[in-house]
Design a protein around this motif. Structure first.
Motif: not given
Length: 210
Positions: A126-133, A157-162
């Motif tokens: 999610v962080a990488a996607a947010a940076q790109s966005a 939640s489903s995109k977080l490994p933990s």
């Protein structure tokens, strides 16, 4: 990039540094909906520059138990807590139509690293996607061309490994990241920082998490 300056240039936006992030965890979809429905959070800064966080949960949030039944927080086990992932998903409900900017991306990164316990962001997360966005949105000329928060956080939640329950320390880190990377040095009602702060408040009240 200096942590004291809001991110504006394309070079700066490629790597958003939140500065004070440390690892922890996340929440479920029904909890996210309840949190979004009941949260109100205000963040102010006093004249000395210290952040003052005022957050509350209006009414009674409903949380789904493991039998998929909605129950009142007054009756749930102390083990039921809101996770960082769930708090991010709540943002998709409260501010989903907002285009992602640098402040959002920094707050999401701060939340992700606290959830995962890593010192760097998760590739494809999610962080990488947010940076790109945030980078794309800065170049877009029309709002309809911009990526919205709901597109990034709807299934956080489903995109977080933990994941982990939100604590006040997590909230402070996320709020600080959003403030430092916002052009006006402020947070937004219903935004990432507000949702995480509301979740921390609820966890503290119901489960004693600090």
């Amino acid at each position: 990039m200096s942590q004291e300056q809001p991110m504006r240039s394309q070079a700066e936006q490629e790597t958003i540094k939140s500065g004070d992030v440390q690892g922890e965890q996340v929440v479920g979809q029904s909890s996210a909906a309840a949190l979004a429905q009941n949260e109100t959070t205000d963040v102010d800064t006093d004249i000395s520059g210290k952040q003052m966080i005022t957050d509350s949960i209006g009414g009674e949030a409903l949380v789904r138990d493991n039998q998929s039944t909605f129950v009142s927080p007054k009756n749930i086990s102390k083990k039921v807590t809101i996770t960082i992932g769930e708090a991010l998903e709540a943002t998709a409900l409260t501010a989903g139509d907002k285009p992602v900017d640098y402040g959002d991306a920094a707050a999401i990164q701060a939340a992700e690293v606290r959830a995962t316990g890593r010192t760097n962001i998760v590739p494809g997360g999610v962080a990488a996607a947010a940076q790109s966005a945030a980078s794309r949105n800065a170049r877009a000329t029309r709002d309809e061309e911009k990526t919205k928060l709901s597109e990034i956080l709807s299934e956080a939640s489903s995109k977080l490994p933990s994941d982990k329950p939100v604590t006040r320390k997590d909230a402070e880190g996320v709020i600080g990241a959003e403030l430092r990377n916002d052009p006006n040095l402020c947070t937004r009602p219903g935004g990432v920082a507000a949702s995480v702060a509301a979740a921390a408040r609820l966890n503290s009240q119901k489960s004693g998490l600090k």
